[in-house]
Design a protein around this motif. Structure first.
Motif, PDB file in Angstrom:
ATOM      1  N   MET A 107      -1.943  -2.053  -5.567  1.00 35.52           N
ATOM      2  CA  MET A 107      -3.188  -2.269  -4.755  1.00 35.52           C
ATOM      3  C   MET A 107      -3.616  -0.883  -4.469  1.00 35.52           C
ATOM      4  SD  MET A 107      -3.915  -5.358  -4.109  1.00 35.52           S
ATOM      5  CE  MET A 107      -3.772  -6.388  -2.596  1.00 35.52           C
ATOM      6  N   GLY A 108      -4.523  -0.484  -5.222  1.00 36.40           N
ATOM      7  CA  GLY A 108      -5.378   0.901  -4.693  1.00 36.40           C
ATOM      8  C   GLY A 108      -4.292   1.995  -4.780  1.00 36.40           C
ATOM      9  N   TYR A 109      -3.123   1.797  -5.424  1.00 35.79           N
ATOM     10  CA  TYR A 109      -2.252   3.064  -5.500  1.00 35.79           C
ATOM     11  C   TYR A 109      -2.011   3.066  -7.200  1.00 35.79           C
ATOM     12  CZ  TYR A 109       1.576  -0.249  -4.811  1.00 35.79           C
ATOM     13  OH  TYR A 109       2.521  -1.211  -4.638  1.00 35.79           O
ATOM     14  N   HIS A 110      -1.107   3.855  -7.492  1.00 38.45           N
ATOM     15  CA  HIS A 110      -0.731   4.374  -8.821  1.00 38.45           C
ATOM     16  C   HIS A 110       0.845   4.170  -8.901  1.00 38.45           C
ATOM     17  CE1 HIS A 110      -0.137   6.829 -12.424  1.00 38.45           C
ATOM     18  NE2 HIS A 110      -0.889   5.753 -12.916  1.00 38.45           N
TER      19      HIS A 110
ATOM     20  N   ARG B 279      12.848   9.809  -5.559  1.00 35.42           N
ATOM     21  CA  ARG B 279      13.450  10.947  -4.622  1.00 35.42           C
ATOM     22  C   ARG B 279      14.365  10.712  -3.735  1.00 35.42           C
ATOM     23  NH1 ARG B 279       8.145  13.307  -3.312  1.00 35.42           N
ATOM     24  NH2 ARG B 279       7.435  14.077  -5.149  1.00 35.42           N
TER      25      ARG B 279
ATOM     26  N   THR C  88       3.117   6.900  -9.915  1.00 37.28           N
ATOM     27  CA  THR C  88       3.148   8.041  -8.869  1.00 37.28           C
ATOM     28  C   THR C  88       4.282   7.428  -7.784  1.00 37.28           C
ATOM     29  OG1 THR C  88       0.851   8.419  -9.022  1.00 37.28           O
ATOM     30  CG2 THR C  88       1.985   9.341  -6.902  1.00 37.28           C
TER      31      THR C  88
ATOM     32  N   GLY D 162       0.944  -0.988  -0.104  1.00 37.23           N
ATOM     33  CA  GLY D 162       0.215  -0.055  -0.130  1.00 37.23           C
ATOM     34  C   GLY D 162       0.879   1.265   0.052  1.00 37.23           C
ATOM     35  N   ALA D 163       0.066   2.303  -0.487  1.00 39.28           N
ATOM     36  CA  ALA D 163       1.072   3.804  -0.598  1.00 39.28           C
ATOM     37  C   ALA D 163       0.886   4.570   0.583  1.00 39.28           C
ATOM     38  CB  ALA D 163       0.964   4.057  -2.048  1.00 39.28           C
ATOM     39  N   ASN D 164      -0.471   5.076   0.628  1.00 41.30           N
ATOM     40  CA  ASN D 164      -0.971   5.840   1.731  1.00 41.30           C
ATOM     41  C   ASN D 164      -1.649   5.285   2.698  1.00 41.30           C
ATOM     42  OD1 ASN D 164       0.224   7.999  -0.129  1.00 41.30           O
ATOM     43  ND2 ASN D 164      -1.466   7.731  -1.448  1.00 41.30           N
TER      44      ASN D 164
ATOM     45  N   LEU E  14       2.359   3.928   3.764  1.00 41.86           N
ATOM     46  CA  LEU E  14       3.166   2.606   3.158  1.00 41.86           C
ATOM     47  C   LEU E  14       3.024   1.522   3.782  1.00 41.86           C
ATOM     48  CD1 LEU E  14       5.618   1.824   1.457  1.00 41.86           C
ATOM     49  CD2 LEU E  14       7.097   2.612   3.236  1.00 41.86           C
TER      50      LEU E  14
END
Lengths: 267, 331, 271
Positions: free
Chosen positions: A212-215, A225, A218, A159-161, A163
């Motif tokens: 999974m629900g993230y892009h 970074r 992105t 997951g991203a948001n 992590l």
């Protein structure tokens, strides 16, 4: 006399046990496995989330794995309903069983071994033991760990948001291991929410993105970074979420491809 | 019979603000330097490698967000407690969070990140908040604009929105649902760095405006009727304050999900220390809210490092215990 | 209607939904009057006060303050002319007495973050004048009813109004505090303040008011000097209660004694 009949029945039972012809699958990986075993025609209905293979597209849908339409299942008169422990709630399965439906569900595999065990169990239920063993043998042959190379460090992002990652105690870790990598996140929790700092400090060489629900794009931007020269593997969440021995191998090969590419580029 | 006027006991306001500022500064230093010594931190400020990278790209942005969100939630709590005349009101009482949750859920389901990238969650969260603000505002306008109708419509709108969220969740596969829920439970790490320059002015401007409402909040806390007699037009004040606090709350939710208890507990504790008048309470609650959220975030990051806890869980546990303690002491 | 009246109410009617609360009220108030508004519960006394304070607007008729319609004044200007103490005032927050009273200066000092030295001077003077200086640092919620009523009054006084509107300012107080509060008001009147207050105690109204306005069923039933209005006929008709009216031997004002029904029955049975 009665005893004899009982014993006879017990001995005969496996032999006369029916070859199931009206199967309902509530689990995407079970559906896919059934197709792998060439028994797709025996499926009369599947869950909303069963998306592969293409042949499954025309099957009747009986709701999500978590909330299947129990009335519809019973009225379809299946001779077997299959599910899995991670996808289906125990109480729905218990309810089906109480309604006289023949229910079986597979345990949650911890890695490739468990996955193969489930697959062979399914193939014997479908009387497709030979086909099952053939597939398993093929997978095992090509998956053998290649020794000698320094393992690549890997982060498996779930997951991203925020992590969330797959740790060393998750199922996904086995994919990393067979591919010849090493998971940088070692925790008892299989899918922990993770401090981004740890990733930036450990600087994995490869990040696996399962969208999974993230892009994916992105997330690539985000990681670039913090980490230079990081490589990405993008996996279909379906392969990871609903693994069969075959899709397990596909995932392993996808990781291996990236590892080799990075070695080439580094040289 | 005539009793001489006793000297009015002055609260040590300056001292209290000094202590609050020291606490806040300490929490900022801790948040930036945890696990390192301060000289290393200074040396790393200009480095692009190793800890310098972590400091510049992770810790500083995160601390800035925690500061702004914590402070904003603190003063939104002060404002709403005053106009609703309820010391237990908090920024989410008005139901803005329901709309924000719906926005984020929709963003997840429609995979809006493929179009909007890192802007998807914050943008959709704020759009959701804005929609609920407009609905609550329009409904309240139909009656006289007063705190009761604000709460009433806020609860109804929020209920409807969260029901829609649960409706969508029931169709989503459990993994996605869980990941969206995790964001909603409060997460200071997710806001993309490139968005922070936008959030700083938009979170600061309404906050600065609220600071000028201290006296008006004193008057409004006496109730609409008495406020009217003291020279205020209460419906007009309620409208302005509703818009300021709900926009601020919406922005906070869109930046970091729902972080409970900050807006409730901070004004509650500080009212016992700096007194009930609102100018002092607003300023101190901004500092206090920022301190509380930064410190809670440090706990969420390092208590089980590298595993991270949802910051809303930490504020909830701390806040709940403090509130319980205060209530026990009063009775 | 007198042109130079401080407050001039002409033909005012007010209704809550279908229910008519006040009907055709005419009332002129001169500077320096102390008007006691009396009448049975539900007669419309509080509504009249809210109309004068500008909190409610009349459905019909006009209310003029110093010759200008009430609606022409801004909220803030009106707050400098009229201070109003509602019947109940509950305090959800622990303000100190001083913090509370200084809020009365809000119409004069809105913009700054805190009230200036001059504003605090006014508060201090007023507190001393009302003998509540020693309460300055105390929390309002910890005060007795009598002390609290004085503090509320002090806030109205620092508002420096020409007119004071009070809704039952002494109803919950013991006689000592009733007398103290009313003496404070009497003192304010000598300084030129005009006071309109709703009182339930007819004897206090008789003693302290220069004029009585008796309201019953939404209209003014009688208006004038206590001796002219507080007659047993007026009171019996307005309140539907039998009273005996005597003269207070010291002040020579009317003195009202309510009569219990059991004595009336006894009277009737005796031929």
């Amino acid at each position: 006399m009665l005893m004899l009949v009982l014993i006879a029945l017990l001995i005969l039972f496996p032999v006369v046990s029916p070859a199931y012809e009206r199967i309902i699958s509530l689990s995407p990986q079970v559906t896919e496995s059934i197709y792998l075993l060439g028994s797709g025609s025996r499926l009369i209905a599947i869950s909303e989330f069963c998306k592969q293979p293409d042949g499954a597209a025309k099957k009747e849908r009986i709701g999500t794995p978590l909330r299947p339409d129990i009335e519809r299942i019973v009225s379809l008169k299946p001779d077997l309903v299959l599910g899995s422990r991670e996808g289906n709630a125990p109480f729905t399965m218990a309810r089906l069983r109480n309604l006289g439906v023949n229910v079986h569900y597979f345990s949650r595999p911890k890695g490739l071994a468990g996955l193969i065990e489930n697959f062979l169990e399914l193939s014997s239920m479908l009387k497709k033991t030979k086909e099952g063993e053939a597939i398993v043998n093929a997978v095992e042959r090509s998956i053998r760990v290649t020794e000698g190379n320094v393992p690549h460090t890997v982060l498996w992002q779930v997951g991203a948001n925020p992590l969330v990652v797959a740790s060393s105690s998750s199922f996904a870790n086995d994919i990393i291991r067979y591919a010849g990598g090493i998971n940088i996140i070692k925790t008892e929790l299989p899918y922990p929410r993770m401090n981004v700092e740890e990733v930036a400090l450990q600087r994995p060489q490869v990040i696996v993105l399962t969208s999974m629900g993230y892009h994916v794009e992105t997330e690539k931007e985000r990681w670039k970074r913090y980490i230079n020269n990081v490589r990405f593997v993008s996996l279909d969440p379906y392969i990871v979420g609903s693994p069969t021995p075959v899709s397990f191998l596909q995932a392993v090969n996808a990781l291996r491809a990236v590892f080799h590419r990075s070695v080439d580029n580094d040289d | 019979m005539t009793e001489p006027a006793a000297p009015i006991p002055q609260r040590p306001t300056v001292l209290i603000f000094f202590i609050l500022s020291v606490l806040l500064a300490g929490s900022i230093v801790l948040s930036l330097s945890y696990g390192k010594d301060v000289p290393t931190v200074f040396a790393s400020l200009f480095s692009h490698e190793g800890f310098g990278l972590v400091l510049r790209k992770i810790r500083i942005p995160r601390t800035v967000v925690a500061f702004l969100v914590g402070g904003s939630l603190g003063i939104c709590g002060v404002t709403l407690q005053s106009i609703l005349r309820n010391p237990l009101a908090e920024p989410y009482t008005l139901g803005i969070s329901g709309g924000a949750s719906l926005g984020v859920t929709v963003s997840t389901v429609l995979q809006m990140q493929s179009v909007l990238g890192a802007y998807a969650h914050p943008l959709m969260g704020f759009m959701g908040a804005l929609v609920s603000i407009i609905i609550i505002y329009a409904l309240s306008m139909r009656r006289s604009f007063n705190p009761n109708s604000m709460i009433l419509f806020g609860i109804v709108v929020s209920l409807v929105f969260s029901s829609i969220v649960f409706f969508i969740f029931s169709l989503l596969d459990p993994d996605k649902m869980q990941l969206t829920l995790m964001w909603l439970m409060g997460d200071l790490s997710s806001l993309d760095i490139s968005l922070i320059p936008f959030y700083v002015p938009f979170l600061l401007a309404p906050s600065v405006m609220l600071f000028f409402f201290g006296k008006e909040l004193d008057i409004l806390s006496l109730g609409g009727e008495k406020a009217h007699y003291l020279g205020i037009d209460p419906p007009r004040s309620y409208k302005i304050l509703f818009v300021l606090t709900s926009v601020l709350t919406g922005l906070c939710v869109s930046a970091s999900g729902i972080i409970g208890f900050v807006g409730l507990i901070v004004p509650h504790v500080l009212r016992n220390i700096v007194g009930a008048t609102h100018t002092r309470l607003l300023f101190s609650s901004y500092l206090g809210g920022a301190f509380f959220l930064i410190i809670s975030d440090v706990f969420s990051r390092y208590l089980l490092y590298p595993v991270e806890l949802p910051v809303g869980v930490i504020t909830g546990i701390f806040g709940g215990l403090i509130l319980l303690f205060l209530l026990m002491r009063k009775t | 209607m007198k042109k130079d009246a401080l407050l001039s109410i002409a033909g005012v009617s007010f209704r809550y939904g279908p229910q008519i609360v006040l009907k055709d009220i005419d009332l002129d108030v001169e500077r320096g009057e102390v008007i006691g508004i009396i009448g049975p519960n539900g007669a419309g006394k509080s509504t009249l006060l809210k109309l004068i304070a500008g909190y409610l607007s009349p459905d019909k008729g006009s209310i003029m303050l110093s010759g200008r319609p009430l609606g022409d004044y801004s909220r803030r200007t009106l707050a400098k002319h009229i201070a109003t103490l509602p019947q109940t005032l509950d305090m959800p927050f622990p303000y100190t007495v001083e913090e509370f009273i200084v809020m009365g200066r809000y119409p004069y000092d809105r913009r700054s973050f805190s009230y200036g030295i001059e504003e605090k001077e006014v508060v201090l003077e007023t507190m001393n004048a009302l003998n509540i200086g020693h309460l300055a640092g105390r929390q309002i919620n910890a005060l007795s009813e009598g002390e609290r009523q004085k503090v509320y009054l002090a806030q109205c006084i620092v508002q420096d109004p020409g007119i004071l509107l009070l809704d039952e300012p002494v109803s919950h107080l013991d006689i000592r505090h009733q007398m103290r509060v009313l003496e404070i008001l009497e003192n304010l009147q000598t300084k030129g303040l005009t006071i309109l207050m709703i009182l339930h105690d007819l004897n206090l109204a008789s003693e302290f008011c220069s004029r009585i306005v008796l309201i019953a069923r939404g209209s003014i039933y009688a208006s004038g000097l206590p001796a002219a209005t507080l007659t047993y006929e007026n009171i019996e008709k307005a309140y539907d209660t039998v009273v005996i009216v005597r003269e207070n031997p010291l002040s020579k004002k009317p003195f009202i004694i309510p009569v219990s029904r059991k004595y009336l029955k006894a009277d009737n049975e005796k031929p």
